[in-house]
Write an enzyme that holds these catalytic residues in place. Structure first.
Site, PDB file in Angstrom:
ATOM      1  CE  LYS A   1      31.019  32.257   6.870  1.00 59.50           C
ATOM      2  NZ  LYS A   1      30.254  31.421   7.814  1.00 59.50           N
TER       3      LYS A   1
ATOM      4  CE  LYS B   1      21.729  34.583  -0.364  1.00 60.20           C
ATOM      5  NZ  LYS B   1      22.554  33.518   0.180  1.00 60.20           N
TER       6      LYS B   1
ATOM      7  CE  LYS C   1      21.277  35.264   8.858  1.00 65.11           C
ATOM      8  NZ  LYS C   1      20.462  34.087   9.079  1.00 65.11           N
TER       9      LYS C   1
END
Ligand code: TRP
Length: 338
Positions: free
Chosen positions: A121, A203, A206
């Protein structure tokens, strides 16, 4: 004197959280929330919307507020029963942030630096590598340890955070006695990982820029069928679960979970038929399965009063349970009682 009476068995506790950063996908549903629902029968379950975690990356306030309510409504729409389980919103229960602070003081810079999610991140949001992003696992440890759960269902990406939670808890217990229960990961009996429809080696997410890659659980039936029809497969023709057939394997996994059919049954059902028929069948089965969830969601969003009543009650009960743990911790570390 001997007595034959046995202690009533304590129902085992399950706890998990999900971030309110967008409508859940079919992947979230199959991989997590569907199991959360099933676990309610056997366990005392505690589920929450992790809005405190969400602000470790910049959020638009109005959007975060809306998505938090929607995420909560989605939990209920998917069958989390607020009478049976504890369902609440993390920021409504102040003990989480308070215990997180204490735990941060028992967590080392070095171990937080090794978290793969932090590394990923901070690379992705290089302009905002804030202290919250760094200490995220200590907050997650607080979320968990406050409620003394036996098991925490987490996906592969959160396993490392559960491990550090256990490390922090063991360290704290070694210093102060038996304060925290050491939680275990909950591994579902039928673990299903749902992959992107556009790239079945990745994977389903969203945050995928390609909206054809994921199914949102609120997508309309036509959209769902259309996305499945476009799903990337291979150049063969046989509906069979085999190494290298990532796209077909993914569709078979989804179809199997939704219809409860085994891979052999699916292979038989579609033997001699093409991928087109299979994709349509998967799309229609998923659309039918999600229909009542979408309808429940729409109904709940029309009844904000009911939702408010549910999350307020949830927060009150969560505060009661978690305060006991926090008080014990405050005492152990040497804060003067007030
Ligand atoms: N970090 C988790 C995620 O992004 C969400 C989460 C926050 C969580 N606190 C938790 C999950 C405690 C399990 C237990 O998916």
């Amino acid at each position: 004197m001997e007595t034959t009476a046995t202690k009533p068995e304590r129902k085992k506790v399950i706890l998990s959280g999900i971030q309110p950063t967008g409508v859940f996908t079919l992947g979230n549903y199959i991989g997590a929330i569907r199991n959360w629902k099933a676990l309610q029968e056997e366990y005392l379950c505690e589920y929450f919307i992790a809005d405190l975690h969400a602000i470790t990356v910049r959020q638009d306030p109005a959007k975060l507020r809306r998505q938090t309510l929607e995420a909560y409504a989605l939990l209920l729409a998917c069958g989390i029963d607020p009478e049976k389980s504890l369902a609440f919103i993390q920021s409504h229960v102040h003990t989480h942030a308070e215990l997180a602070w204490v735990l941060e003081c028992y967590t080392q810079f070095g171990e937080l630096s090794r978290m793969t999610q932090f590394k990923d991140k901070s690379a992705k949001h290089a302009d905002n590598v804030n202290a919250g992003l760094f200490s995220y696992p200590a907050l997650m440890a607080a979320d968990i340890l406050l409620y003394k759960p036996d098991f925490v269902p987490v996906g592969a990406d959160q396993k490392q955070h559960l491990e550090i939670t256990r490390d922090i808890a063991i360290r704290f217990n070694n210093l102060y006695g038996n304060v925290f229960r050491i939680p275990d990961a909950y591994i579902p009996k039928t673990g299903a990982r749902v992959m992107s429809l556009a790239d079945p080696t990745k994977k389903m997410s969203k945050s995928d820029e390609n909206v054809n890659g994921f199914i949102s659980i609120l997508d309309k039936p036509e959209t769902i069928v259309k996305k499945f029809k476009r799903a990337v497969t291979d150049s063969e023709m046989e509906v069979a679960y085999r190494e290298g057939k990532d796209g077909i394997n993914n569709l078979m996994t989804i179809y199997s979970v939704i219809t409860d059919k085994s891979f052999e049954e699916i292979e038989q059902e579609f033997s001699g038929k093409g991928y087109g028929d299979f994709k349509t069948a998967v799309g229609e089965a998923v659309a039918e399965h999600l229909r009542p969830i979408r309808e429940n969601f729409d109904r709940l969003m029309q009844d904000k009063g009911y939702l408010e009543q549910c999350y307020k009650t949830g927060a009150e009960r969560a505060l009661q349970i978690s305060s006991r743990t926090l008080e014990k911790v405050y005492k152990k570390v040497g804060f003067l009682a007030n």
